[in-house]
Design a protein around this motif. Structure first.
Motif, short mmCIF file in Angstrom:
data_model
loop_
_atom_site.label_atom_id
_atom_site.label_comp_id
_atom_site.label_asym_id
_atom_site.label_seq_id
_atom_site.Cartn_x
_atom_site.Cartn_y
_atom_site.Cartn_z
N ALA A 59 -8.00 6.25 8.21
CA ALA A 59 -9.19 6.18 7.71
C ALA A 59 -9.43 4.92 7.17
CB ALA A 59 -9.68 7.40 6.46
N ALA A 60 -8.37 4.56 6.24
CA ALA A 60 -8.06 3.36 5.68
C ALA A 60 -8.26 1.95 6.71
CB ALA A 60 -7.01 3.05 4.77
N ASN A 61 -7.41 2.37 7.66
CA ASN A 61 -7.57 1.25 8.86
C ASN A 61 -8.96 1.10 9.34
OD1 ASN A 61 -4.51 0.69 8.35
ND2 ASN A 61 -4.23 2.17 9.90
N SER A 62 -9.64 2.34 9.63
CA SER A 62 -10.84 2.21 9.98
C SER A 62 -11.77 1.31 8.97
CB SER A 62 -11.51 3.56 10.20
OG SER A 62 -12.68 3.56 10.76
N ALA A 63 -11.67 1.69 7.85
CA ALA A 63 -12.69 0.97 6.79
C ALA A 63 -12.34 -0.31 6.64
CB ALA A 63 -12.68 1.72 5.49
N LEU A 64 -11.08 -0.70 6.71
CA LEU A 64 -10.81 -2.22 6.32
C LEU A 64 -11.04 -3.00 7.75
CD1 LEU A 64 -7.38 -1.55 4.69
CD2 LEU A 64 -9.51 -2.31 3.49
N SER A 65 -11.10 -2.47 8.90
CA SER A 65 -11.09 -3.31 10.03
C SER A 65 -12.77 -3.40 10.33
CB SER A 65 -10.39 -2.61 11.21
OG SER A 65 -11.01 -1.41 11.46
N ASP A 66 -13.58 -2.63 9.62
CA ASP A 66 -14.80 -2.86 10.31
C ASP A 66 -15.66 -3.76 9.13
OD1 ASP A 66 -17.63 -2.46 10.71
OD2 ASP A 66 -17.53 -0.38 11.34
#
Length: 502
Positions: A59-66
């Motif tokens: 979830a963090a990777n998804s948020a940080l990459s958008d």
């Protein structure tokens, strides 16, 4: 070197202000065996082995990459919180609670609801239930006017939050139904006879000062594990409306529910308990006639948190109430100045919720694991403690064999002092348990629990739960045998920072 040593404990009366503590120290002499692995049945934390670290990383990777997510996530958020998370929480709670709302409205499960699904306008993001409670008190209470009624036994760490707001606490017994309504109304009438009280705070157009606050953990309570009945919830809302009271319900354990199973069961899932078993107090308030209108603050607020189902370190939660009340919470000075609490973490929690990862974690990991741990500890208590005269408080919902939360509550034999048991358990067994005195309402200790103990089954592994209860039984048996000469105590765990034991 001998494997058995004599150890002497010096401790002062427990949790009294230092300025009024007696200078008399109490000395207990115990024989301590060779060191054992510590087992902590006091700590009310989720098990580290059950934290959703992989899902959080995704979830963090998804948020940080958008960029559309991370840019607002790193800036000051809107007062009521990260809007996508508000919407995700509204949908999530609607799915879990909607059938109970339909029943309140007299409709059938699966039919449409006259109230409709809850909307994001009812949700305000908080920095967790404790921070949410502090904000509620800043906006909706006044030390000169508001009287607080806390269900006893209570969640003891909330007492300081009320104290920091300048509010005096009064205890009201939990009783058999979740709160003693007759005692509550008698107490309210008594303080009402004191006459008019003067406000200290300046009036604010977005807030309101309630004359009374009732604080409770109505579902799978901390510490007792008890669940407030539906009829009591309805009567409590009516009483709150009658006396201008705000019910603050800590609804942090609602999603952790399961049917009881034997310890030798091979059940891999706690069946299909996907709906709330009872409506929350805030749902009773929004459906009970006359219903709050668009200009009403209402008389109940749900204080929620992700601490028990994601991890306390995320420091993210929410409050739910009428839209007008929710707007008032969002105008708390700390939010107006610093922006929405947990803005960055909110983007990660939103990804967990919207992807379905959090629901999967609750249903496939937490509920089966806690269901089994609950079975292990209750079976161990039945086998090792009940024969010694220990009584387990009934914690099922409506007698239907559904349990939940983190805790069980024990009543010891009358001649076994819980404080002595606590000190002796730590000294001889390296076992930490929570004595009933810890859960008395600060400043109003009329309702006492000298023979009560709370055990948490969420933190320790199953094997340690079993061994912990066996160690506890050894101590209970020794006290029943009066090995300590019937000594009593006015203290508890020596020099512990109990703030870590939520």
């Amino acid at each position: 070197m001998s494997t058995r040593n004599k150890i002497y404990f010096l401790f002062r009366p427990y949790l009294r202000p230092r300025s009024v503590q007696s200078h008399r120290y109490h000395m207990l002499s115990f024989t301590m065996a060779a060191p054992k692995k510590q087992i902590n049945l006091l700590r009310g934390w989720p098990s580290p082995t059950l934290l959703p670290t992989s899902a959080i990383q995704t979830a963090a990777n998804s948020a940080l990459s958008d960029p559309a997510v991370i840019v607002p996530g790193l800036l000051y958020g809107p007062d009521p919180g990260y809007q996508p998370l508000r919407e995700s929480i509204a949908r999530w709670l609607s799915g879990f609670h909607l059938n109970r709302v339909r029943e309140l409205e007299g409709g059938e499960v699966g039919s449409s609801s006259r109230s409709g699904d809850r909307t994001a306008q009812r949700i305000c993001i908080s920095g967790g239930a404790s921070q949410g409670l502090a904000c509620l008190l800043q906006v909706f209470s006044d030390p000169g006017v508001t009287r607080v009624w806390m269900v006893a036994p209570c969640y003891f760490l909330a007492c300081r939050i009320f104290g920091d707001a300048g509010l005096r606490l009064r205890a009201v017994s939990e009783g058999e139904e979740g709160i003693d309504l007759e005692a509550l109304e008698r107490g309210i009438q008594e303080v009402e006879r004191e006459g008019e009280r003067k406000t200290i705070k300046q009036p604010k157009p977005w807030g309101k000062i309630y004359k009374h606050i009732v604080y409770c953990v109505p579902t799978f309570s901390n510490p007792s594990g008890r669940t407030m009945s539906l009829s009591t919830r309805q009567s409590l809302v009516r009483l709150a409306r009658k006396y201008d009271a705000l019910i603050i319900a800590d609804d942090v354990y609602d999603f952790l529910q399961w049917p009881a199973i034997p310890t030798d069961s091979h059940l891999n899932s706690p069946t299909t308990l996907r709906d709330a078993l009872l409506p929350r107090l805030v749902d009773v308030d929004r459906t009970l006639e006359p219903r709050p209108g668009p200009d009403d603050f209402g008389n109940a607020v749900s204080n929620g948190s992700f601490s028990k189902i994601v991890g306390p370190g995320v420091r993210t939660g929410w409050t739910e109430a009428t839209p007008k009340f929710t707007y008032g919470v969002s105008q708390c000075g700390s939010s107006r100045s610093g922006g929405a609490p947990s803005q960055l973490t909110a983007t990660i929690i939103d990804s967990l919720l919207s992807s379905g990862a959090l629901t999967d974690h609750v249903e496939k990991v937490l509920k089966p694991s806690y269901q089994k741990r609950h079975a292990v500890i209750t079976d161990a208590v039945t086998k090792h403690l009940v024969p010694l005269g220990v009584v387990v408080q009934e914690g099922s919902v409506g007698g239907n064999n559904i349990f939940g939360g983190y805790f069980i509550w024990l009543e010891l034999p009358k001649n076994v002092d819980a404080d002595v048991l606590t000190v002796k358990s730590q000294a001889e067994q390296n076992l930490i348990v929570a004595p009933g005195k810890l859960f008395e309402v600060r400043g109003d200790e009329r309702i006492k629990f000298p023979n009560s103990v709370r055990l948490c089954f969420a933190y320790e592994a199953e094997a340690d739960l079993l061994e912990g209860v066996q160690r506890l039984a050894t101590v209970v048996q020794s006290l029943l045998n009066k090995e300590e000469g019937g000594v009593t105590a006015h203290g508890s765990i020596n020099q512990q920072d109990l703030g870590e034991y939520q």
